[in-house]
Design a protein around this motif. Structure first.
Motif, PDB file in Angstrom:
ATOM      1  N   SER A  24       9.465   7.947  32.720  1.00 36.39           N
ATOM      2  CA  SER A  24       8.862   8.950  33.363  1.00 36.39           C
ATOM      3  C   SER A  24      10.140   9.710  34.349  1.00 36.39           C
ATOM      4  O   SER A  24       9.953  10.857  34.636  1.00 36.39           O
ATOM      5  N   LEU A  25      11.143   8.842  34.603  1.00 36.47           N
ATOM      6  CA  LEU A  25      12.436   9.518  35.341  1.00 36.47           C
ATOM      7  C   LEU A  25      11.919  10.493  36.567  1.00 36.47           C
ATOM      8  O   LEU A  25      12.241  11.745  36.379  1.00 36.47           O
ATOM      9  N   LYS A  40       7.318  14.190  40.521  1.00 33.83           N
ATOM     10  CA  LYS A  40       6.831  13.496  39.201  1.00 33.83           C
ATOM     11  C   LYS A  40       6.496  14.637  38.349  1.00 33.83           C
ATOM     12  O   LYS A  40       5.772  15.713  38.671  1.00 33.83           O
ATOM     13  N   ALA A  44       6.758  14.253  31.632  1.00 32.10           N
ATOM     14  CA  ALA A  44       7.093  12.814  31.302  1.00 32.10           C
ATOM     15  C   ALA A  44       6.116  12.196  30.982  1.00 32.10           C
ATOM     16  O   ALA A  44       4.903  12.189  31.249  1.00 32.10           O
ATOM     17  N   ARG A  47       2.334  12.317  31.002  1.00 25.31           N
ATOM     18  CA  ARG A  47       1.990  13.914  31.237  1.00 25.31           C
ATOM     19  C   ARG A  47       1.255  14.029  32.339  1.00 25.31           C
ATOM     20  O   ARG A  47       1.021  13.384  33.188  1.00 25.31           O
ATOM     21  N   GLU A  88      18.737  14.700  28.272  1.00 26.27           N
ATOM     22  CA  GLU A  88      17.567  14.032  28.345  1.00 26.27           C
ATOM     23  C   GLU A  88      16.651  14.682  29.575  1.00 26.27           C
ATOM     24  O   GLU A  88      15.470  15.029  29.587  1.00 26.27           O
ATOM     25  N   LEU A  92      13.397  17.307  30.099  1.00 23.72           N
ATOM     26  CA  LEU A  92      12.390  16.811  30.668  1.00 23.72           C
ATOM     27  C   LEU A  92      11.895  18.043  31.647  1.00 23.72           C
ATOM     28  O   LEU A  92      10.825  18.475  31.968  1.00 23.72           O
ATOM     29  N   SER A  96       8.689  20.572  31.869  1.00 25.92           N
ATOM     30  CA  SER A  96       7.860  20.312  33.156  1.00 25.92           C
ATOM     31  C   SER A  96       7.688  21.788  33.901  1.00 25.92           C
ATOM     32  O   SER A  96       7.500  21.791  34.855  1.00 25.92           O
TER      33      SER A  96
END
Length: 264
Positions: A24-25, A40, A44, A47, A88, A92, A96
């Protein structure tokens, strides 16, 4: 609670750093209101469904009087992150763009340590009840998802709640079915006041309050899962799940007390 619940919306201005390893990072980020947030990402892991769980879990906890960092909607501009060197993280951020969710960063907070810290049985019971209600699998000894800040216990990370989201057709069964994972809850051994808490919390969570909280879910998040092309239909499922789950609370409290007896 007011009849309308509105979350503030901020614009993310700076990605500072990822907060932990994992799919989720979540990240620490600055926003245009001058505060830092734990961001958040909708791109990720699970989703938008994880963001819905985070939003509902956090706001239900707040309605029950539990401590939760402020939740805000966080806009991510399409141009944001283009200079990010980590491929990466850049992917992300690209995935997002638009509306995400963020929690106010509690500077100086420390992770709750169940070995070194004690918890009042009433508060423990309130938190266990919450997690039973929202079917939260992620408050264990391994990962407590609680912080100690200003000598108070704060709840974070409810994204693993609402398991029915991932098997949408079984939501009715999940609402009134057993939740055996509660035996792993970090606070279950000291949660001796579940029956009293159940009575109090059932009186607080009226259908109106549940509807008000569910109404805050953004339409685009509701449609993103592909469960229906009607956002109102999806929203109604969340509303019906929570009301059904509440009607089952006497049973899930008994399950928890039985599990607690087995532990102690």
């Amino acid at each position: 609670m007011d009849k309308t619940l509105t979350l503030r919306t901020v614009n993310v201005t700076r990605y500072i750093l990822p907060l932990r390893e994992g799919g989720s990072l979540p990240a620490l980020a600055d926003a245009d209101d001058g505060f830092k947030y734990v961001l958040k990402f909708r791109g990720a892991g699970q989703r938008e469904k994880a963001l819905i769980a985070e939003l509902l879990g956090g706001e239900i906890a707040r309605a029950l009087g539990l401590k939760v960092p402020e939740l805000v909607f966080a806009n991510l501009d399409p141009a944001f992150g283009r200079s990010e060197g980590d491929e990466e993280i850049q992917d992300l951020l690209k995935g997002s763009q638009g509306l995400n969710l963020a929690l106010h960063f509690l500077s100086g907070a420390i992770n709750y340590d169940p070995v070194a810290m004690s918890t009042d049985p009433l508060l423990a019971s309130q938190i266990v009840w919450l997690d039973l209600f929202i079917t939260n699998v992620d408050r264990t000894f391994r990962n407590t998802n609680m912080l100690l800040w200003n000598r108070e216990l704060w709840l974070i990370d409810h994204g693993a709640s609402f398991l029915f989201q991932h098997a949408w057709v079984n939501w009715k069964k999940n609402a009134t079915g057993p939740f055996p994972i509660i035996k792993n809850h970090v606070l279950l051994p000291v949660a001796s006041e579940l029956e009293a808490v159940n009575k109090e919390f059932k009186s607080i969570l009226t259908p109106e309050i549940i509807k008000t909280i569910v109404q805050t879910i953004p339409e685009e998040w509701l449609l993103a899962g592909g469960d229906s092309d009607d956002a109102n239909e999806v929203r109604q499922v969340y509303n019906d799940f929570l009301n059904s789950r509440l009607s089952y609370s006497d049973q899930f409290i008994k399950e928890a007390n039985d599990a607690r007896t087995a532990l102690i």
